[in-house]
Write a protein that holds these residues in place. Sequence first.
Motif, PDB file in Angstrom:
ATOM      1  N   VAL A 163       0.863  -1.189   0.000  1.00  0.00           N
ATOM      2  CA  VAL A 163       0.000   0.000   0.000  1.00  0.00           C
ATOM      3  C   VAL A 163       0.894   1.232   0.000  1.00  0.00           C
ATOM      4  N   GLY A 164       0.797   2.060  -1.036  1.00  0.00           N
ATOM      5  CA  GLY A 164       1.668   3.222  -1.113  1.00  0.00           C
ATOM      6  C   GLY A 164       1.032   4.386  -1.838  1.00  0.00           C
ATOM      7  N   ASP A 165       1.722   5.517  -1.829  1.00  0.00           N
ATOM      8  CA  ASP A 165       1.193   6.735  -2.441  1.00  0.00           C
ATOM      9  C   ASP A 165       2.051   7.243  -3.576  1.00  0.00           C
ATOM     10  N   THR A 166       3.105   6.512  -3.952  1.00  0.00           N
ATOM     11  CA  THR A 166       3.995   6.982  -5.017  1.00  0.00           C
ATOM     12  C   THR A 166       4.292   5.884  -6.024  1.00  0.00           C
ATOM     13  N   THR A 167       4.776   6.321  -7.184  1.00  0.00           N
ATOM     14  CA  THR A 167       5.211   5.351  -8.182  1.00  0.00           C
ATOM     15  C   THR A 167       6.425   4.574  -7.696  1.00  0.00           C
ATOM     16  N   HIS A 168       7.184   5.141  -6.760  1.00  0.00           N
ATOM     17  CA  HIS A 168       8.330   4.410  -6.194  1.00  0.00           C
ATOM     18  C   HIS A 168       7.827   3.144  -5.484  1.00  0.00           C
ATOM     19  N   ASP A 169       6.722   3.272  -4.742  1.00  0.00           N
ATOM     20  CA  ASP A 169       6.130   2.113  -4.060  1.00  0.00           C
ATOM     21  C   ASP A 169       5.620   1.092  -5.072  1.00  0.00           C
ATOM     22  N   LEU A 170       4.929   1.575  -6.082  1.00  0.00           N
ATOM     23  CA  LEU A 170       4.329   0.680  -7.070  1.00  0.00           C
ATOM     24  C   LEU A 170       5.389  -0.034  -7.897  1.00  0.00           C
ATOM     25  N   ALA A 180      -0.033  -4.434  -5.635  1.00  0.00           N
ATOM     26  CA  ALA A 180       0.011  -3.129  -4.969  1.00  0.00           C
ATOM     27  C   ALA A 180      -1.286  -2.382  -5.196  1.00  0.00           C
ATOM     28  N   VAL A 181      -1.648  -1.583  -4.203  1.00  0.00           N
ATOM     29  CA  VAL A 181      -2.726  -0.616  -4.344  1.00  0.00           C
ATOM     30  C   VAL A 181      -2.164   0.747  -3.981  1.00  0.00           C
ATOM     31  N   SER A 182      -2.750   1.780  -4.550  1.00  0.00           N
ATOM     32  CA  SER A 182      -2.296   3.135  -4.247  1.00  0.00           C
ATOM     33  C   SER A 182      -3.384   3.897  -3.503  1.00  0.00           C
ATOM     34  N   VAL A 183      -2.939   4.843  -2.679  1.00  0.00           N
ATOM     35  CA  VAL A 183      -3.838   5.807  -2.060  1.00  0.00           C
ATOM     36  C   VAL A 183      -3.423   7.182  -2.561  1.00  0.00           C
ATOM     37  N   GLN A 184      -4.407   8.005  -2.880  1.00  0.00           N
ATOM     38  CA  GLN A 184      -4.152   9.282  -3.529  1.00  0.00           C
ATOM     39  C   GLN A 184      -4.056  10.412  -2.503  1.00  0.00           C
ATOM     40  N   LEU A 192       0.196  10.297 -12.304  1.00  0.00           N
ATOM     41  CA  LEU A 192       1.482   9.614 -12.190  1.00  0.00           C
ATOM     42  C   LEU A 192       1.293   8.180 -11.713  1.00  0.00           C
ATOM     43  N   LEU A 193       0.466   7.993 -10.709  1.00  0.00           N
ATOM     44  CA  LEU A 193       0.216   6.641 -10.189  1.00  0.00           C
ATOM     45  C   LEU A 193      -0.300   5.723 -11.297  1.00  0.00           C
ATOM     46  N   ASN A 194      -1.142   6.248 -12.153  1.00  0.00           N
ATOM     47  CA  ASN A 194      -1.743   5.433 -13.204  1.00  0.00           C
ATOM     48  C   ASN A 194      -0.755   5.021 -14.285  1.00  0.00           C
ATOM     49  N   GLN A 195       0.441   5.604 -14.264  1.00  0.00           N
ATOM     50  CA  GLN A 195       1.457   5.205 -15.234  1.00  0.00           C
ATOM     51  C   GLN A 195       2.087   3.852 -14.892  1.00  0.00           C
TER      52      GLN A 195
END
Length: 222
Positions: A163-170, A180-184, A192-195
């Motif tokens: 669970v992260g908020d950046t593309t680095h996490d993903l 992975a899931v993202s939180v905005q 950026l996350l969607n990339q």
Amino acid sequence: MTFKMVVFDWDGTILDSTGAITRAIRHACTEAGLPDPGAEIASYVIGLGLTDALRHAAPGASEQQVAKLVDSYRQHYLSNDHELELFSGVVPLLKALNDLGVICTVATGKSRQGLNRAMAHSNTAPYFMSSRCADECHSKPHPQMLFELLAEFDLEPEHALMVGDTTHDLNMAQAAGVKAVSVQTGAHPPHLLNQVPHYKSFLSINEMSPWLIDHIQQARSV
């Protein structure tokens, strides 16, 4: 397959600290006589290890200047980090996961000292069974943090969720073969996350929590 371990990023995911980190990076650069990187660049590097983040924010800095940037950043950030708050819903989610027997861990760009300080301020240490920090492992997006956490609990990648908020996490999760899931709520906006391909994206921890708990409970009932 059910998730046996949930790995949380810290800044921008657990703690509402993106603004404070961004300001500290910008202040550190201007105090060193270097160009202000601006809010967009200063926030983009959040999640990387501190030295790597500052090198990206101040690409023309010498190694001596980077060392000064690190010291200056810490002075600015630590002056008010005790005032930062957890995002709404974090503690109820951690309690619910603990009650379900899910292993909660952290993979963060913070130092070990920084994470321990943050956990102490937020009274969250009891909810986490383990963690990895940027001064112990390669910085994100290298997958070492996730590989070590998986090995510690003898889990396969499909048993974990990042669970992260950046593309680095993903990107780290992708490199480790972990969903992975993202939180905005943090440093990287949705475009950026969607990339980076990932399982799901949520506006917040509060929005994610019922989905995650339901997903775990349903998987166990099959």
